[in-house]
Write an enzyme that holds these catalytic residues in place. Sequence first.
Site, mmCIF file in Angstrom:
data_model
loop_
_atom_site.group_PDB
_atom_site.id
_atom_site.type_symbol
_atom_site.label_atom_id
_atom_site.label_comp_id
_atom_site.label_asym_id
_atom_site.label_seq_id
_atom_site.Cartn_x
_atom_site.Cartn_y
_atom_site.Cartn_z
ATOM 1 N N HIS A 162 41.435 -43.219 -4.133
ATOM 2 C CA HIS A 162 41.779 -41.886 -4.340
ATOM 3 C C HIS A 162 41.192 -40.674 -3.498
ATOM 4 C CE1 HIS A 162 42.172 -43.995 -8.472
ATOM 5 N NE2 HIS A 162 43.320 -43.524 -8.332
ATOM 6 N N ARG A 177 41.712 -50.626 -11.826
ATOM 7 C CA ARG A 177 41.931 -51.910 -12.614
ATOM 8 C C ARG A 177 40.890 -52.887 -12.158
ATOM 9 N NH1 ARG A 177 47.502 -50.495 -13.296
ATOM 10 N NH2 ARG A 177 48.014 -50.812 -15.450
HETATM 11 P P1 AMP Z 1 46.504 -44.058 -9.822
HETATM 12 O O1 AMP Z 1 45.321 -43.447 -10.175
HETATM 13 O O2 AMP Z 1 46.340 -45.499 -9.727
HETATM 14 O O3 AMP Z 1 47.881 -43.649 -10.359
HETATM 15 O O4 AMP Z 1 46.630 -43.719 -8.199
HETATM 16 C C1 AMP Z 1 46.783 -42.277 -7.703
HETATM 17 C C2 AMP Z 1 46.961 -42.137 -6.237
HETATM 18 O O5 AMP Z 1 46.147 -43.186 -5.494
HETATM 19 C C3 AMP Z 1 48.382 -43.190 -6.303
HETATM 20 O O6 AMP Z 1 49.200 -42.417 -5.122
HETATM 21 C C4 AMP Z 1 47.913 -44.486 -5.421
HETATM 22 O O7 AMP Z 1 48.857 -45.093 -4.646
HETATM 23 C C5 AMP Z 1 46.714 -43.935 -4.622
HETATM 24 N N1 AMP Z 1 45.870 -45.178 -4.417
HETATM 25 C C6 AMP Z 1 45.452 -46.099 -5.531
HETATM 26 N N2 AMP Z 1 44.553 -46.898 -4.985
HETATM 27 C C7 AMP Z 1 44.588 -46.823 -3.685
HETATM 28 C C8 AMP Z 1 43.960 -47.488 -2.506
HETATM 29 N N3 AMP Z 1 43.263 -48.481 -2.569
HETATM 30 N N4 AMP Z 1 44.181 -46.915 -1.391
HETATM 31 C C9 AMP Z 1 45.015 -45.768 -1.085
HETATM 32 N N5 AMP Z 1 45.427 -45.031 -2.294
HETATM 33 C C10 AMP Z 1 45.440 -45.442 -3.292
#
Ligand code: AMP
Length: 280
Positions: A35, A187
């Site tokens: 993030h 997760r």
């Molecule tokens: P989430 O909080 O899981 O909905 O993720 C928020 C944003 O962060 C989304 O656009 C995800 O694709 C991105 N994201 C999550 N994990 C990663 C990662 N390991 N590398 C790059 N972006 C990520």
Amino acid sequence: MSPFFTKNEVKIRLNKSKNKSIGLVPTMGSLHEGHLSLIKTATKENDLVWVSIFLNPTQFDKKNDLINYPKNLNKDIKLIKSISNNINIFSPSEFEMYGDKIISKVYNFKKLDSVLEGKHRKNHFNGVATIVSKLLHLFKPKNVYFGEKDYQQVLIIKDLINIEKIKVKLILCPTVREKNGLALSSRNKLLSSNQRNSSSIIYNSLKYVAENLYKSDFKSIKKNLINKIEKINSFKVEYLEIADANTLEICDKINPKKTYRAFICVSINKVRLIDNILLN
Ligand code: AMP
């Protein structure tokens, strides 16, 4: 830097910065370096950055998955502060985003949400699109940032932007990984350290597909990899597929003139980990 909790507060704040370019980073919180890399990129490319932290209920098809999802707003605020004090945070309640009807809009993403995550998590992408649409209409950002880790989500949001004719540029950011290759994910916090170590097999399997697809056929590669992964205690492969990188049409063979990705989902005691890799 205390978060904004209501859309009205956001609108008042946005009114004060009318001529500034806005970069929006939508998240569900429990932030990690993945993030933060999106947020850092956004700070370089916009006058003002907004990070939304909202655990969106409509994209969860299983109640327990939502209940168990890690949350820590205070830590998230500290992490964002460590990048800059000028980043705005929007952390609304469910009621603020949905009122008393927590339901998603129904979109027609055609094939894009009938495969991979869409096939395994009913209504997931309608939920994702509903909340992203609400956020894009609220913030009207110049740029919105998404991670390559959730590649199918990126295609869905591109389609949403087309369907709703929203004026915004979607910026795709590379996947940030642990040293052993495991893609960072909120997760991952739900795994034991042993499971986390063994999870390196997820990205290694994708790399194996990328390196061997030209020598051997995908069906046998897939069978061998699934066998290997499922030998690890509680690891279960939900899917391992190759798909056209634009249409997500699933295939066994690749045409050198098109672009493909391999996609995987492994669940470990109900913790679902997804990843993908560019093949050519
Ligand atoms: P989430 O909080 O899981 O909905 O993720 C928020 C944003 O962060 C989304 O656009 C995800 O694709 C991105 N994201 C999550 N994990 C990663 C990662 N390991 N590398 C790059 N972006 C990520």
